[in-house]
Design an enzyme around this catalytic site. Structure first.
Site, PDB file in Angstrom:
ATOM      1  N   ALA A  31      58.135  47.375  56.370  1.00 46.95           N
ATOM      2  CA  ALA A  31      59.356  47.690  57.110  1.00 46.95           C
ATOM      3  C   ALA A  31      60.360  48.370  56.188  1.00 46.95           C
ATOM      4  CB  ALA A  31      59.969  46.410  57.682  1.00 46.95           C
ATOM      5  N   THR A  32      61.071  49.342  56.720  1.00 49.34           N
ATOM      6  CA  THR A  32      62.084  50.052  55.938  1.00 49.34           C
ATOM      7  C   THR A  32      63.116  49.098  55.341  1.00 49.34           C
ATOM      8  OG1 THR A  32      61.757  52.052  57.246  1.00 49.34           O
ATOM      9  CG2 THR A  32      63.816  51.896  56.000  1.00 49.34           C
ATOM     10  N   MET A  46      61.639  47.582  52.233  1.00 51.31           N
ATOM     11  CA  MET A  46      61.553  48.543  51.135  1.00 51.31           C
ATOM     12  C   MET A  46      62.920  48.725  50.488  1.00 51.31           C
ATOM     13  SD  MET A  46      60.432  52.579  51.114  1.00 51.31           S
ATOM     14  CE  MET A  46      62.015  53.116  51.802  1.00 51.31           C
ATOM     15  N   VAL A  47      63.954  48.860  51.304  1.00 49.06           N
ATOM     16  CA  VAL A  47      65.308  49.041  50.786  1.00 49.06           C
ATOM     17  C   VAL A  47      65.742  47.811  49.978  1.00 49.06           C
ATOM     18  CG1 VAL A  47      67.730  49.279  51.470  1.00 49.06           C
ATOM     19  CG2 VAL A  47      65.977  50.717  52.542  1.00 49.06           C
ATOM     20  N   LEU A  73      63.837  45.747  48.370  1.00 48.75           N
ATOM     21  CA  LEU A  73      63.099  45.760  47.102  1.00 48.75           C
ATOM     22  C   LEU A  73      63.723  46.742  46.120  1.00 48.75           C
ATOM     23  CD1 LEU A  73      59.443  45.730  48.492  1.00 48.75           C
ATOM     24  CD2 LEU A  73      60.598  43.858  47.278  1.00 48.75           C
ATOM     25  N   GLU A 119      66.876  47.736  46.062  1.00 53.85           N
ATOM     26  CA  GLU A 119      68.158  47.181  45.623  1.00 53.85           C
ATOM     27  C   GLU A 119      67.939  46.062  44.600  1.00 53.85           C
ATOM     28  OE1 GLU A 119      72.442  45.745  47.356  1.00 53.85           O
ATOM     29  OE2 GLU A 119      70.748  45.760  48.730  1.00 53.85           O
ATOM     30  N   HIS A 125      62.480  56.953  53.863  1.00 52.50           N
ATOM     31  CA  HIS A 125      61.181  56.279  53.936  1.00 52.50           C
ATOM     32  C   HIS A 125      60.175  57.374  54.275  1.00 52.50           C
ATOM     33  CE1 HIS A 125      59.100  52.256  55.116  1.00 52.50           C
ATOM     34  NE2 HIS A 125      58.319  53.022  54.386  1.00 52.50           N
TER      35      HIS A 125
END
Length: 136
Positions: free
Chosen positions: A36-37, A40-41, A43, A45, A71
């Site tokens: 999921a976006t 990912m974000v 992770l 950060e 993404h």
């Protein structure tokens, strides 16, 4: 002060095997069993935070203040993803990062992330004042 140990070029990387709680399906996006976006974000950060926070004096930490992320490709459940954060610049309390994510086949995300160094006591004092106003 607090950021003297922080130098452009510092890097932190983390890896994660995409499991069900990390998927778009888990967040309610149909049956998409892909990274999921928002995960990912988060992770990206966390990788940036890991560059900064261990190098700060007690009583200080960094907070995210900006994100510009793309993404680029889906990563299926079961595949390993690697995130990388590189400190590009330090300007007083402001820190600018290049962030990237890769799965086992290709780059799947990229962008920039900005963090600010804050004094934890001042941060909590300001938040407490804000909460008092909200409750009035």
């Amino acid at each position: 002060m607090i950021a003297s140990a922080l130098k452009p070029g510092m890097v932190h990387e983390d890896t994660l095997v995409v499991e069900e709680p990390h998927t778009a399906a888990h967040l309610g996006h149909g049956g998409l069993k892909v990274l999921a976006t928002p995960v990912m974000v988060a992770l990206m950060e966390a990788a940036a935070r890991s560059v900064v926070d261990p190098n700060l004096e007690p009583g200080y930490l960094s907070v995210g203040t900006g994100l510009n992320i793309k993404h680029l490709a889906a990563t299926p459940q079961g595949m390993r993803v690697r995130v990388r954060a590189e400190l590009l610049s330090v300007s007083g309390r402001r820190l600018n990062f290049k962030v990237e994510a890769f799965d086992e086949k290709e780059k799947v995300g990229e962008g920039t992330h900005t963090r600010a160094i804050v004094n934890l006591k001042r941060f909590w004092d300001k938040l407490e004042t804000k909460a008092d106003v909200a409750l009035a």
